[in-house]
Design an enzyme around this catalytic site. Sequence first.
Site, mmCIF file in Angstrom:
data_model
loop_
_atom_site.group_PDB
_atom_site.id
_atom_site.type_symbol
_atom_site.label_atom_id
_atom_site.label_comp_id
_atom_site.label_asym_id
_atom_site.label_seq_id
_atom_site.Cartn_x
_atom_site.Cartn_y
_atom_site.Cartn_z
ATOM 1 N N LYS A 277 -6.525 -5.873 -5.620
ATOM 2 C CA LYS A 277 -5.361 -6.319 -5.024
ATOM 3 C C LYS A 277 -5.274 -7.756 -4.972
ATOM 4 C CE LYS A 277 -5.099 -2.160 -1.931
ATOM 5 N NZ LYS A 277 -4.842 -1.660 -0.565
ATOM 6 N N ASN B 193 -9.174 -2.300 3.848
ATOM 7 C CA ASN B 193 -8.974 -2.270 2.525
ATOM 8 C C ASN B 193 -7.839 -3.507 2.154
ATOM 9 O OD1 ASN B 193 -7.381 -0.342 2.881
ATOM 10 N ND2 ASN B 193 -7.114 0.025 0.766
ATOM 11 N N ASP C 68 0.789 -1.245 0.103
ATOM 12 C CA ASP C 68 0.022 0.037 0.049
ATOM 13 C C ASP C 68 0.924 1.096 0.079
ATOM 14 O OD1 ASP C 68 -2.386 1.485 0.103
ATOM 15 O OD2 ASP C 68 -2.424 1.339 2.373
ATOM 16 N N THR D 208 -0.078 4.749 1.145
ATOM 17 C CA THR D 208 -0.416 5.561 2.151
ATOM 18 C C THR D 208 -0.107 5.140 3.706
ATOM 19 O OG1 THR D 208 -2.512 6.423 1.116
ATOM 20 C CG2 THR D 208 -2.399 6.928 3.298
#
Length: 1091
Positions: A718, A740, A376, A378
């Site tokens: 993903k 997520n 990821d 962030t």
Amino acid sequence: MGKHKETEVVQYDPDVPAHTQPFKDVLEILCVNQESGLSEDEAKKRKEKYGPNQLDEGPGVQPFRILVHQVANALTLVLIMAMVASFAIQSWIEGGVITFVILLNIVVGFFQEFSAEKTLSSIRALGSPTARVIRNGESQVVPTGDLVPGDIVELITGNTVPADLRIVEAVNLETDEALLTGESLPVAKSSNSTFEKDVGAGDRLNIAFSSSTVTKGRARGVIIATGMQTEIGKIAAALKKQGSKVRPVKRKENGSAAFYRYLQAWALTGGDAVKHFLGIDSGTPLQRKLSKLAILLFFIACLCALIVEAANNFSSQKEIVIYGVATGLSMIPASLIVVLTITMAVGTKRMSKRSVIVRKLDSLEALGAVTNICSDKTGTLTQGRMVAKTAWIAGRGTINVGTTREPYDPTVGEITARDGPPYDNNADETVVAADKLRSGVLTTEHASTERFMNIASMANVAHVQQTEDGAWTARGDPTEMAIQVFASRFNWNRHRLVGGNDDSETGDWYCLAEFPFDSDSKRMSVLYGRRSTNGEKFAARWVFTKGALERVLPLCTSIQDDSGEAHPMTDADRIVINDSVDHMANQGLRVLCLASYEWTQPEMPSYTELKRQDVEKDLTFCGLIGLYDPPRPESTAAVAACARASIAVHMLTGDHPGTATAIAKQVGIIPDRFEHLAADVTDSLVMTAMQFDKLSDDEVDRLSVLPRVIARCTPQTKVRMIEALHRRGKFVAMTGDGVNDSPSLVRADVGIAMGQSGSDVAKDASDIILTDDNFASILNAVEEGRRLFDNIKRFILHVLAENIAQACTLLVGLAFKDQAGNSVFPLAPVQILWVIMATSGMPDMGLGMEVAAPDIMDRPPHDLNVGVFNVELIVDMIVYGLWMSVLCISSFVLIVWGFGDGNLGSNCNNSYSADCNLVFRARATTFVCLTWFALFLAWEMANFRRSFFRQKPRNESYRWYHVFYQWWIDSRSNPFLFWAVIAGFVTIFPTLYIPVINHAVFKHEGITWEWGVVVVESMLFFTGCETWKWSKRVFFRRRAVKQGGVKDLEGKGPATFAGSLMTDMTLTTTHARSEAGKSEKKSMADSSSRQ
């Protein structure tokens, strides 16, 4: 969503979802009035129907399941069978020793896994504890668990959204959805918009999702989903969902199936269950290979026992049965599980000191095989906080802020300045002195700079302050906090300018009117008055405006110069402005425009009646400011280290493509100028989730290179990416912190969650947790995984070589017949277990603690198809095992027939008698020889190819005579292994000379002159090992020369040899793989060279 009666209310219609419908239709379907809300009775009915608004936390920690997991593996089951066989023939001592080994392994593994599960046993509530709803026409606060579909919820800044809402009214509403979508910036929401059915969650701007946070504005919304039906609930449910374990019945086109098809399906299902129970098709590659090894060794042990019986005419005498059990036990690596478990447990403690918590022991060794990391953005590669990176002050120049780990601290980070707009790199860049910054001199010496800073500071409602303990804190909108921190770097904090509170009477500036940012205007304006010296009236009044360029620039009629004076804006000025915006946007910055002008209208008794359109006009353009979520300072080095280790990094983020691409370039995931690569590579390197999801699996597999960046990513995207990597034979680690990320954390081979910012759902789904949220800590985990893998190879070779030596010795010993015609074993069963467990167990653990090779992160991951059992290890295992066996048999023969009269006595396998003295002494000599061989072999295993007498590479100061003492220094570099070997030597003596123990348990006699045989045979063993290693070095040296590699393996070592060929391997080893995999590696190697 269609028309429904009240009794048919649905939480979320998958065919016509709420984000596709006007909110009035949604209210009608949910049978609720937005002004009066639900009645209490109706709310109770709906709660009974839909249940409480909470996530299913599952069964929690299950000790019985953990216990079964420790028992249900092939190696443990083989040991259990050996235990049963020992007790069946009343070999109580042998059975008791095996029982202890089994219990030790189960207890160690159980408590390690139980403690990890206990730490993360429950998913904390992700929603707020209470919410304000409208019921019976009144606004009231209720627990979030009591919310139901149809409830009207009121939201204000700072609230956590308690359930999924269809917004019916929004005023400047923005929510932070980073936990769900990965989007680093708050998302503006509206009530009147509708969207297509297949739009991703991050783009449903009329839905406020459960567990997101309101960062600005206020709103009302109707609940459309609660609990497990929310987007977060669906993700949590996906984690718990298990695929069917029953094989489907193959049917004909008409749906019928023959009876044998049912039998086939049942048989396949049963086979799958057995394989899963034995661990053959589950767990990490090493676990699967060890499970298969255990089954193979079990059948070999049975075969050995059968050979023993056959050699003795299938006699049922206890003496023969014991010999058979001893031979079978010699093939079972009894210490392997306990050594492996304890080694991994020690590895977890080492990792905890390196900011990594290992939840599952088996995931640690799996890290050594990782070929791809899907990360990821962030909060993982980036800091998860907005920072002002670049500012262009019209008429003055460009200011850049250096990398900082403290985004809220205005005193940290280097400030540089240069003349000209951002895209002009010809001007010299100078570092601004800290004293000029903190004093505010840099701001006041140029009117243009002061005018710019006034806008940045006062067209801003964020607060940035230093606490009493010296720490800096910030609150407000992330964008405004970043701008306020930037102004504070120049001592232009709004708190100082206005005198503390916004309504303070003592500050230089006073806010007269404020027009807040909203999603329609996309700008914010304030009217401030500057107090005169006497304080009776304002010396000047100024309008300060900031916002999106497309909403502020059209209102600008002039542009400032260095003195802060306004000049009419020309077309050339607009070209400079637009070029500057493009340059900053290409760097992944979110660009805002700053403008102002002096308000010269007459004084007003009250400014509350002012209209926005009366204030926001005839503005003077003052500059631009670029914001972004900066990469962690260590991310670039970490990605580069991954590349050296032949690990590809993929960024899967919910951010916009431009931002994601810029960050990927900065940290080195993609080349700076990847656009110059081949067209098919360029198109594939960076994709959006919509582009990737539109491709079928076949189309994805035909891509020349899998995307290194996927923007606007959804959880399903993903998972698809991980599956695509799996189809290319990759071993994937997934990092993430948000809800997520959870499905992909489960699907990945190794799931890595963030410990500080990570959600509990993500932590629960992960195998490994980074306590410092540092992407660079993954390298620590990978290094530890590779070190552990190397050490596992060491002690597996050590154990299995001993097994071969023992088995061969006993099988040859079948030829040694006593007076009754029964075979006399050269090694007793307890002697075998003693060598495997007591003598070798501790040195094996010492081998598990060997330090990592210096170049361990400069070589490719090990081949998953080969695993630990590569050709070199198998050949070594056979050579060392046979050599030990030859020497052990020689010692037995030498004592009995060389120095003795060849009398093997009678019943010498069961008890001691004067007639068995020679056999017992020969058996003791063989036992001591095997023990010494095992201990010396542990030292030899410290390096597979280097000589024991020179374990480290030679340097310039090396001299030939160093060989006489260098081995002593090298041997003590691993204190645990050193003292384990010493302990092994010491513990031989009690077994030899303590009465009863020597005769009744070990079936041998204390030796005297036979020690001379032991010493000579030990020297022969060392000579054989060193000769074999020398021949290996010659072989690999010659092979390296043929392949163009290093010539001096003695100087470089096998690890460096592998690392030196890393580049060639990256480009050439894929010829045996699919065409898609070959193209990917070649193109990425080309892109690396262009960097």
